[in-house]
Design a protein around this motif. Structure first.
Motif, PDB file in Angstrom:
ATOM      1  N   GLN A  19       0.875  -1.178   0.000  1.00 34.96           N
ATOM      2  CA  GLN A  19       0.000   0.000   0.000  1.00 34.96           C
ATOM      3  C   GLN A  19       0.911   1.226   0.000  1.00 34.96           C
ATOM      4  N   GLN A  20       0.485   2.265  -0.721  1.00 34.61           N
ATOM      5  CA  GLN A  20       1.349   3.445  -0.822  1.00 34.61           C
ATOM      6  C   GLN A  20       0.544   4.718  -0.563  1.00 34.61           C
ATOM      7  N   ILE A  21       1.190   5.654   0.113  1.00 35.88           N
ATOM      8  CA  ILE A  21       0.546   6.956   0.352  1.00 35.88           C
ATOM      9  C   ILE A  21       1.445   8.053  -0.214  1.00 35.88           C
ATOM     10  N   TYR A  22       0.845   8.929  -1.017  1.00 32.14           N
ATOM     11  CA  TYR A  22       1.598  10.002  -1.672  1.00 32.14           C
ATOM     12  C   TYR A  22       1.118  11.360  -1.175  1.00 32.14           C
ATOM     13  N   TRP A  23       2.048  12.277  -0.983  1.00 36.01           N
ATOM     14  CA  TRP A  23       1.733  13.683  -0.747  1.00 36.01           C
ATOM     15  C   TRP A  23       2.103  14.417  -2.044  1.00 36.01           C
ATOM     16  N   ILE A  24       1.107  14.793  -2.818  1.00 35.15           N
ATOM     17  CA  ILE A  24       1.353  15.338  -4.162  1.00 35.15           C
ATOM     18  C   ILE A  24       1.144  16.853  -4.148  1.00 35.15           C
ATOM     19  N   ASP A  25       2.150  17.574  -4.592  1.00 39.33           N
ATOM     20  CA  ASP A  25       2.065  19.037  -4.646  1.00 39.33           C
ATOM     21  C   ASP A  25       0.892  19.453  -5.539  1.00 39.33           C
ATOM     22  N   SER A  26      -0.016  20.264  -4.981  1.00 42.50           N
ATOM     23  CA  SER A  26      -1.231  20.615  -5.721  1.00 42.50           C
ATOM     24  C   SER A  26      -0.922  21.427  -6.970  1.00 42.50           C
ATOM     25  N   GLU A  27       0.181  22.160  -6.936  1.00 44.13           N
ATOM     26  CA  GLU A  27       0.494  23.055  -8.050  1.00 44.13           C
ATOM     27  C   GLU A  27       1.235  22.347  -9.182  1.00 44.13           C
ATOM     28  N   THR A  28       2.258  21.568  -8.803  1.00 42.06           N
ATOM     29  CA  THR A  28       3.123  20.971  -9.837  1.00 42.06           C
ATOM     30  C   THR A  28       2.876  19.485 -10.057  1.00 42.06           C
ATOM     31  N   GLY A  29       2.327  18.796  -9.068  1.00 43.56           N
ATOM     32  CA  GLY A  29       2.109  17.349  -9.189  1.00 43.56           C
ATOM     33  C   GLY A  29       3.292  16.514  -8.739  1.00 43.56           C
ATOM     34  N   ILE A  30       4.326  17.167  -8.231  1.00 43.73           N
ATOM     35  CA  ILE A  30       5.500  16.409  -7.772  1.00 43.73           C
ATOM     36  C   ILE A  30       5.173  15.740  -6.435  1.00 43.73           C
ATOM     37  N   PRO A  31       5.435  14.428  -6.332  1.00 41.36           N
ATOM     38  CA  PRO A  31       5.196  13.781  -5.039  1.00 41.36           C
ATOM     39  C   PRO A  31       6.287  14.184  -4.034  1.00 41.36           C
ATOM     40  N   PHE A  32       5.896  14.987  -3.042  1.00 36.53           N
ATOM     41  CA  PHE A  32       6.870  15.477  -2.059  1.00 36.53           C
ATOM     42  C   PHE A  32       7.225  14.399  -1.037  1.00 36.53           C
ATOM     43  N   LYS A  33       6.299  13.471  -0.860  1.00 37.51           N
ATOM     44  CA  LYS A  33       6.548  12.447   0.157  1.00 37.51           C
ATOM     45  C   LYS A  33       5.839  11.163  -0.263  1.00 37.51           C
ATOM     46  N   ILE A  34       6.516  10.030  -0.075  1.00 38.51           N
ATOM     47  CA  ILE A  34       5.921   8.735  -0.434  1.00 38.51           C
ATOM     48  C   ILE A  34       6.159   7.761   0.721  1.00 38.51           C
ATOM     49  N   GLU A  35       5.087   7.129   1.149  1.00 39.41           N
ATOM     50  CA  GLU A  35       5.206   6.084   2.172  1.00 39.41           C
ATOM     51  C   GLU A  35       4.786   4.762   1.561  1.00 39.41           C
ATOM     52  N   LYS A  36       5.526   3.699   1.883  1.00 35.57           N
ATOM     53  CA  LYS A  36       5.158   2.365   1.386  1.00 35.57           C
ATOM     54  C   LYS A  36       5.078   1.406   2.567  1.00 35.57           C
ATOM     55  N   TYR A  37       4.085   0.536   2.492  1.00 31.92           N
ATOM     56  CA  TYR A  37       3.819  -0.346   3.628  1.00 31.92           C
ATOM     57  C   TYR A  37       4.026  -1.804   3.233  1.00 31.92           C
ATOM     58  N   GLY A  38       4.519  -2.577   4.201  1.00 33.61           N
ATOM     59  CA  GLY A  38       4.829  -3.990   3.951  1.00 33.61           C
ATOM     60  C   GLY A  38       3.624  -4.889   4.140  1.00 33.61           C
ATOM     61  N   SER A  39       3.892  -6.197   4.105  1.00 35.52           N
ATOM     62  CA  SER A  39       2.810  -7.178   4.168  1.00 35.52           C
ATOM     63  C   SER A  39       2.060  -7.126   5.501  1.00 35.52           C
ATOM     64  N   ASP A  40       2.749  -6.719   6.556  1.00 39.15           N
ATOM     65  CA  ASP A  40       2.088  -6.600   7.864  1.00 39.15           C
ATOM     66  C   ASP A  40       1.509  -5.201   8.082  1.00 39.15           C
ATOM     67  N   ASN A  41       1.441  -4.443   7.015  1.00 40.39           N
ATOM     68  CA  ASN A  41       0.965  -3.057   7.051  1.00 40.39           C
ATOM     69  C   ASN A  41       1.851  -2.135   7.897  1.00 40.39           C
ATOM     70  N   ASP A  42       3.131  -2.511   8.019  1.00 45.86           N
ATOM     71  CA  ASP A  42       4.099  -1.641   8.697  1.00 45.86           C
ATOM     72  C   ASP A  42       4.777  -0.747   7.664  1.00 45.86           C
TER      73      ASP A  42
END
Lengths: 196, 367
Positions: free
Chosen positions: B166-189
């Motif tokens: 599972q992935q969570i992105y923080w996407i800049d509203s103006e440019t669309g550049i993902p400023f931050k990306i989180e990825k989660y493992g099989s145990d949702n960690d």
């Protein structure tokens, strides 16, 4: 003036205390008087020997016999026909060379100057090493100079695993939504596995 | 009279209910459109936006966690520079001029020339990728947040199957550049975190940027790459029997077949993506460079062949050695899935026509 009266002028000559006129008178007399000429020569030689004695390193005060032996030695040498009048005097040279060191002030000054010299040398060497503009080439120029090399070199550059991780991530950076940097996972992955 | 009143009430309830349903649908539709626009923006960001910044990646692994920092300079689809900020032996500067990617290793005194990795929007499969993402993930807008002093959309990509992160992105509203990306493992960690800092959009390409300078004695190697091969072309190019997976995790498509050549040495790559996650299968004849895998997390047997499994962050990698080929499967899918893929690898004979799935769901993007 008789020869006894000229003795004062001779003394003045030895002390560099004659005027031009007195020097002219003395030299005129010496041309004709062999006795005064010999007397002056002896005095000059004795003065030279005395000066050379100053070069003897300081130590215990010599006994009277020692002083007497030196005077005799001077006298013998004065009468030795092989003795050169203006020979190179090593003691005097050493005295001249090391004179400043005898003085603590000069010793400090010289040490300081040597230290400054060494430090300047070290600084300049470092400056040249680090600030010398490195000759660089554009990769486009390098392309012409160095053609394709053998496969073995790739192995030395990066092992197979790192190469395929890079290429997977590079493909991923183009062909997924995220557009992540090519280097991103690759280096993070290799850094992680290098610890094992 | 009572009946009339009752009828009016029922009618009103019906009208209100219909209106509410319609407005709800419209709301959902507008949110979907909004998400689509954000994703398209993100997809095109690197091709259109000029920026530079520092990207930090933290891989949370047991027992080691890793932190890496990269300087990134992006000049649209003209030029891109990525530099690993370290003085160690791994230091690398990647310089992509839109035609070639130059990978310079200053501490190894070496340079590799490859084909560009800059994404050209006109040539890319962006529409297909977007379609795949929507098909394989539940995409949720989690609101607006501030990052790098700018407004960002926080978007969660929740996979419809449990074999990928599972992935969570923080996407800049103006440019669309993902400023931050989180990825989660099989145990949702949380297992991987990347974020931008010191980002600057006021950058201009100058003479210094438009070149990569290296010492004259740098060793230089060129890797030739061919993209988008067919399976038959891949077989012909490799000259030896290559394997193909019978099992592909749900939603993944074979997006590219790439051939890399270094002199007579050849490697083939099958690249699969579900739009967001991806995995690759690399194959090369064994009589070439023999790799020693120094990080065995565990040895196992796959179809009676020795296999080595390792992992880092969300990436898993399994390497299998047979008599003729070395096959490596790697990517952002969980261990069970990657084992299943590698276990299903079946060799293709030269004369055999492929009767194997190129994608696990028979789908194509709508026109």
């Amino acid at each position: 003036m008789n020869c006894i009266e000229y003795q004062e002028l001779i003394s003045g000559y030895l002390d560099d205390g004659l005027s031009k006129k007195e020097l002219k008178v003395l030299l005129f007399h010496l041309e004709g008087c062999q006795c005064c000429k010999k007397n002056l020569t002896d005095l000059i030689l004795q003065k030279e020997k005395l000066l050379s004695l100053q070069a003897i390193p300081s130590g215990p005060i010599p006994d009277l016999n020692f002083a007497q032996r030196i005077i005799e030695k001077i006298t013998q040498e004065d009468h030795d026909p092989t003795t050169k009048k203006y020979s190179f005097n090593l003691s005097q040279f050493i005295n001249w060379l090391f004179f400043p060191i005898k003085n603590p002030f000069y010793a400090v000054v010289f040490s300081f100057l040597i230290l400054i010299g060494v430090l300047t040398g070290v600084f300049l060497e470092n400056f040249h090493t680090h600030h010398e503009p490195k000759k660089l080439l554009s990769v486009y120029e390098l392309q012409v100079k160095k053609p394709l090399q053998g496969a073995a070199q790739l192995a030395s550059l990066e092992d197979e695993k790192k190469a395929i991780v890079f290429h997977h991530v590079a493909s991923s950076s183009i062909e997924t939504l995220a557009n992540e940097p090519c280097l991103l996972k690759y280096t993070a992955y290799t850094a992680s596995t290098d610890h094992q | 009279m009572k009946l009339i009143k009752l009828s009016i009430v029922i009618y009103l309830i019906f009208v209100l209910g219909t209106f509410r349903l319609a407005s709800g649908n419209n709301k959902n539709k507008s949110e979907e459109n909004n998400i689509s626009q954000i994703l398209i923006k993100m997809q095109q960001a690197n091709s259109l936006i000029k920026y530079q910044g520092i990207m930090t990646t933290i891989l949370i692994n047991s027992p080691f966690s890793e932190v890496c920092r990269y300087k990134i300079e992006n000049y649209g689809n003209i030029l891109r520079k990525e530099e690993l900020l370290t003085n160690g032996i791994e230091k690398e500067i990647d310089y992509d001029d839109g035609k070639n990617l130059w990978r310079f290793f200053p501490n190894k005194n070496s340079l590799i020339k490859e084909t560009t990795k800059i994404n050209h929007p006109l040539n890319s499969k962006s529409k297909e990728i977007l379609y795949l993402v929507k098909k394989n993930y539940n995409i949720k807008m989690l609101g607006k947040y501030e990052a790098n002093k700018r407004i960002c959309y926080k978007v969660a990509f929740i996979p419809k199957t449990n074999d990928r992160p599972q992935q969570i992105y923080w996407i800049d509203s103006e440019t669309g550049i993902p400023f931050k990306i989180e990825k989660y493992g099989s145990d949702n960690d949380l297992v991987s975190l990347s974020f931008f800092s010191a980002i600057d959009f006021q950058v201009t390409a100058n003479k210094e940027n438009l070149d990569l300078q290296v010492p004259p004695q740098t060793e230089f190697i060129e890797v030739k790459e061919k993209f988008n091969l067919t399976l038959t072309e891949a077989k012909n190019q490799m000259g030896k029997e290559i394997s193909f997976p019978i099992y592909i995790p749900l939603g993944f498509n074979l997006n590219n077949i790439i051939l890399r050549s270094l002199g007579s040495e050849k490697t083939i790559q099958f690249f699969y993506t579900d739009g967001l996650s991806s995995f690759s299968i690399f194959q090369k004849p064994l009589n070439q460079i023999n790799a020693t895998f120094n990080t065995p997390y565990g040895k196992m047997m796959v179809k009676e062949k020795t296999a080595v499994l390792s992992s880092s962050g969300t990436m898993n990698i399994i390497s299998i050695h047979s008599n003729q080929m070395t096959t490596t499967v790697m990517g952002d899918i969980f261990k069970d899935a990657i084992l299943k893929v590698s276990d299903s690898l079946t060799s293709i004979q030269q004369e055999q026509e492929p009767s194997i799935p190129l994608h696990s769901i028979n789908s194509s993007p709508p026109n």
